[in-house]
Write an enzyme that holds these catalytic residues in place. Structure first.
Site, PDB file in Angstrom:
ATOM      1  N   TYR A   1     -32.093   7.519   3.470  1.00 32.42           N
ATOM      2  CA  TYR A   1     -31.741   7.791   4.864  1.00 32.42           C
ATOM      3  C   TYR A   1     -31.116   9.174   5.022  1.00 32.42           C
ATOM      4  O   TYR A   1     -30.258   9.566   4.255  1.00 32.42           O
ATOM      5  CB  TYR A   1     -30.728   6.764   5.374  1.00 32.42           C
ATOM      6  CG  TYR A   1     -31.282   5.368   5.505  1.00 32.42           C
ATOM      7  CD1 TYR A   1     -32.375   5.089   6.322  1.00 32.42           C
ATOM      8  CD2 TYR A   1     -30.697   4.307   4.808  1.00 32.42           C
ATOM      9  CE1 TYR A   1     -32.873   3.794   6.446  1.00 32.42           C
ATOM     10  CE2 TYR A   1     -31.178   3.016   4.930  1.00 32.42           C
ATOM     11  CZ  TYR A   1     -32.269   2.761   5.753  1.00 32.42           C
ATOM     12  OH  TYR A   1     -32.751   1.497   5.862  1.00 32.42           O
TER      13      TYR A   1
ATOM     14  N   ARG B   1       5.707 -13.550 -10.389  1.00 28.39           N
ATOM     15  CA  ARG B   1       4.643 -13.761  -9.393  1.00 28.39           C
ATOM     16  C   ARG B   1       3.582 -12.663  -9.505  1.00 28.39           C
ATOM     17  O   ARG B   1       3.334 -11.923  -8.570  1.00 28.39           O
ATOM     18  CB  ARG B   1       5.319 -13.718  -8.018  1.00 28.39           C
ATOM     19  CG  ARG B   1       4.785 -14.704  -7.001  1.00 28.39           C
ATOM     20  CD  ARG B   1       5.664 -14.748  -5.774  1.00 28.39           C
ATOM     21  NE  ARG B   1       5.879 -13.451  -5.193  1.00 28.39           N
ATOM     22  CZ  ARG B   1       7.067 -12.945  -4.836  1.00 28.39           C
ATOM     23  NH1 ARG B   1       8.161 -13.645  -4.962  1.00 28.39           N
ATOM     24  NH2 ARG B   1       7.159 -11.739  -4.350  1.00 28.39           N
TER      25      ARG B   1
ATOM     26  N   HIS C   1      10.183  -9.853  -1.882  1.00 27.06           N
ATOM     27  CA  HIS C   1       9.048  -9.061  -2.380  1.00 27.06           C
ATOM     28  C   HIS C   1       9.434  -7.591  -2.362  1.00 27.06           C
ATOM     29  O   HIS C   1      10.084  -7.139  -1.422  1.00 27.06           O
ATOM     30  CB  HIS C   1       7.834  -9.327  -1.476  1.00 27.06           C
ATOM     31  CG  HIS C   1       6.531  -8.822  -2.008  1.00 27.06           C
ATOM     32  ND1 HIS C   1       6.103  -9.077  -3.295  1.00 27.06           N
ATOM     33  CD2 HIS C   1       5.547  -8.101  -1.423  1.00 27.06           C
ATOM     34  CE1 HIS C   1       4.905  -8.514  -3.468  1.00 27.06           C
ATOM     35  NE2 HIS C   1       4.547  -7.909  -2.357  1.00 27.06           N
TER      36      HIS C   1
ATOM     37  N   LYS D   1      -4.629 -14.914  -4.480  1.00 29.07           N
ATOM     38  CA  LYS D   1      -5.099 -14.746  -3.095  1.00 29.07           C
ATOM     39  C   LYS D   1      -6.393 -13.917  -3.085  1.00 29.07           C
ATOM     40  O   LYS D   1      -6.740 -13.288  -4.097  1.00 29.07           O
ATOM     41  CB  LYS D   1      -4.012 -14.049  -2.277  1.00 29.07           C
ATOM     42  CG  LYS D   1      -3.647 -12.674  -2.812  1.00 29.07           C
ATOM     43  CD  LYS D   1      -2.345 -12.162  -2.211  1.00 29.07           C
ATOM     44  CE  LYS D   1      -1.924 -10.876  -2.882  1.00 29.07           C
ATOM     45  NZ  LYS D   1      -0.607 -10.414  -2.436  1.00 29.07           N
TER      46      LYS D   1
ATOM     47  N   ASP E   1     -28.588  -2.489   0.483  1.00 31.48           N
ATOM     48  CA  ASP E   1     -28.898  -3.328  -0.678  1.00 31.48           C
ATOM     49  C   ASP E   1     -29.346  -2.536  -1.898  1.00 31.48           C
ATOM     50  O   ASP E   1     -29.641  -3.113  -2.938  1.00 31.48           O
ATOM     51  CB  ASP E   1     -30.036  -4.306  -0.335  1.00 31.48           C
ATOM     52  CG  ASP E   1     -29.903  -4.847   1.062  1.00 31.48           C
ATOM     53  OD1 ASP E   1     -28.953  -5.600   1.301  1.00 31.48           O
ATOM     54  OD2 ASP E   1     -30.730  -4.476   1.925  1.00 31.48           O
TER      55      ASP E   1
HETATM   56  C1  LIG Z   1       0.081 -10.004  -3.641  1.00 31.82           C
HETATM   57  C2  LIG Z   1       1.433 -10.480  -3.902  1.00 31.82           C
HETATM   58  C3  LIG Z   1       1.944 -10.550  -5.206  1.00 31.82           C
HETATM   59  C4  LIG Z   1       1.200 -10.013  -6.400  1.00 31.82           C
HETATM   60  O1  LIG Z   1       1.264  -8.625  -6.430  1.00 31.82           O
HETATM   61  P1  LIG Z   1       0.619  -7.781  -7.638  1.00 31.82           P
HETATM   62  O2  LIG Z   1       1.026  -6.388  -7.368  1.00 31.82           O
HETATM   63  O3  LIG Z   1      -0.865  -7.979  -7.540  1.00 31.82           O
HETATM   64  O4  LIG Z   1       1.157  -8.333  -8.905  1.00 31.82           O
HETATM   65  C5  LIG Z   1       3.192 -11.124  -5.370  1.00 31.82           C
HETATM   66  N1  LIG Z   1       3.903 -11.584  -4.319  1.00 31.82           N
HETATM   67  C6  LIG Z   1       3.453 -11.511  -3.058  1.00 31.82           C
HETATM   68  C7  LIG Z   1       4.295 -12.025  -1.939  1.00 31.82           C
HETATM   69  C8  LIG Z   1       2.220 -10.944  -2.797  1.00 31.82           C
HETATM   70  O5  LIG Z   1       1.783 -10.857  -1.536  1.00 31.82           O
END
Ligand SMILES: *Cc1c(COP(=O)(O)O)cnc(C)c1O
Length: 370
Positions: free
Chosen positions: A264, A220, A164, A37, A311
């Site tokens: 600046y 994951r 998760h 992502k 920049d």
């Molecule tokens: C971002 C995400 C992951 C990966 O997490 P990491 O800590 O980068 O390994 C896995 N599952 C879900 C649902 C996520 O949103």
């Protein structure tokens, strides 16, 4: 190694990404659903997806359907799961591109089923359980009827069920085991009812490495693929390596007399005759507008002085007489015997390494090798 005609750019080592995925496969003995992502945590999603496929990843995972569609437009054919929520209006796109979506509540499930009814192919879905994250998903205690509802939805194909972890990167706390207990109990009930889908998954990078019982059918990981530590408490084991180096060039060198302001608001005033490099990188590239930045010039760490501009920024190079216009400056990575890691930048910016790499602006060219 590379000669890049850019003001600032990222060099991304695809061999490091493949090798990190192999490390994860070896450590966990599981297939990998590569989480790419947010443009693969800033590394470039199509190129990383290709490298993940070469390394044997079984699945890809993104947060939004827009990201999944961009992968298909980039020619990526691996299965892709969208873990975020998605409007029923986006279902035709998901079906057309063969993208798997997350269903995280009964009403949404029914809406998806109705949308899919008008299309010729079933919609692939993964059921999301909230085992304790307090975000998307159905509580495990209400999970069995939810799974049954999906199974009985004629136009949905239940490919997976997942959850998760909220604190997987804090291996010392007990909430991860509590979450895993709740989820495992549901998985067993689902299995006993003959409803178990092909892919049960729960483990992000830290959880996959530190909680073997969380590995289920597929892991994951995101951050570990890029060779970055999930947290200080849950560092990667030896063998992983960062894939990204961030460089810029010296655009000008000048000496200012004592008492002269820099940039600046004159946030730095030169003391004595000082030498400065004007570096072609700024906050619009993701180099944050903070007062404590450092960069590497000539293999040594030097302070960025004054405010970071949009920049450009200015590094003080009194001790680097050999620096020349056009030289490479390292913002993240190694030069000579010095290194600035994403974790170093995170400390400077009071955030984590995830936000550092996700904040690298789209305007910065990505150059791939390996
Ligand atoms: C971002 C995400 C992951 C990966 O997490 P990491 O800590 O980068 O390994 C896995 N599952 C879900 C649902 C996520 O949103």
């Amino acid at each position: 190694m590379l000669s890049c005609p850019y003001s600032t750019w990222l060099e991304i080592d695809l061999e490091a990404i493949r090798s990190n995925i192999h490390c994860l496969q070896t450590i966990t003995s599981r297939p990998v659903m590569a989480v790419i992502k947010a443009n693969a945590y800033g590394h470039g999603q199509v190129e990383v997806a290709r490298a993940a496929a070469e390394a044997g990843a079984a699945f890809l995972c993104v947060a939004r359907i827009e990201e999944a569609a961009a992968l298909r437009h980039g020619g990526i054919t691996l299965p892709v799961l969208v873990t975020g929520s998605c409007l029923p209006e986006q279902i035709p796109e998901a079906v057309e591109y063969g993208i798997s979506l997350t269903v995280h509540d009964p009403d949404l499930t029914e809406a998806y089923n109705m949308m899919a009814r008008g299309l010729n192919q079933p919609l692939r879905v993964h059921a999301k359980l909230d085992s304790g994250m307090g975000r998307l998903g159905v509580f495990p205690e209400e999970g069995l009827p939810f799974i049954r509802q999906i199974k009985e939805s004629k136009h949905l194909l239940l490919e997976g069920m997942f959850t998760h972890m909220a604190r997987g990167d804090e291996p010392g706390v007990d909430t991860t085991d509590w979450q895993l207990d709740r989820f495992t109990k549901l998985v067993e009930a689902v299995e006993a009812s003959g409803l178990r889908p092909q892919w049960v998954h729960a483990a992000n990078s830290a959880t996959a490495i530190y909680f073997p019982r969380a590995r289920f059918d597929i892991i994951r990981p995101g951050i570990a693929i890029f060779g970055l530590d999930p947290s200080d408490e849950a560092p990667l084991p030896p063998g992983f390596r960062p894939a990204l180096i961030w460089k810029a060039r010296i655009g000008a060198i000048k000496t200012l007399p004592a008492g002269h302001g820099v940039g600046y608001n004159y946030r730095y005033i030169s003391s004595g005759n000082e030498r400065f490099a004007v570096v072609s990188v700024g906050y619009a590239d993701g180099f944050r507008r903070r007062m404590n930045n450092t960069v590497l010039v000539g293999g040594r760490r030097v302070p960025v002085v004054g405010g970071v501009c949009m920049d450009q920024c200015v590094a003080r190079i009194n001790d680097i007489p050999e620096a020349r216009v056009g030289d490479e400056v390292i913002l993240l990575g190694a030069q000579g015997s010095s290194t600035i890691t994403a974790e170093d930048l995170a400390r400077t910016w009071e955030t984590n390494n995830y936000e550092v790499v996700c904040g690298l602006a789209a305007r910065v060219p990505r150059v791939y090798y390996g």
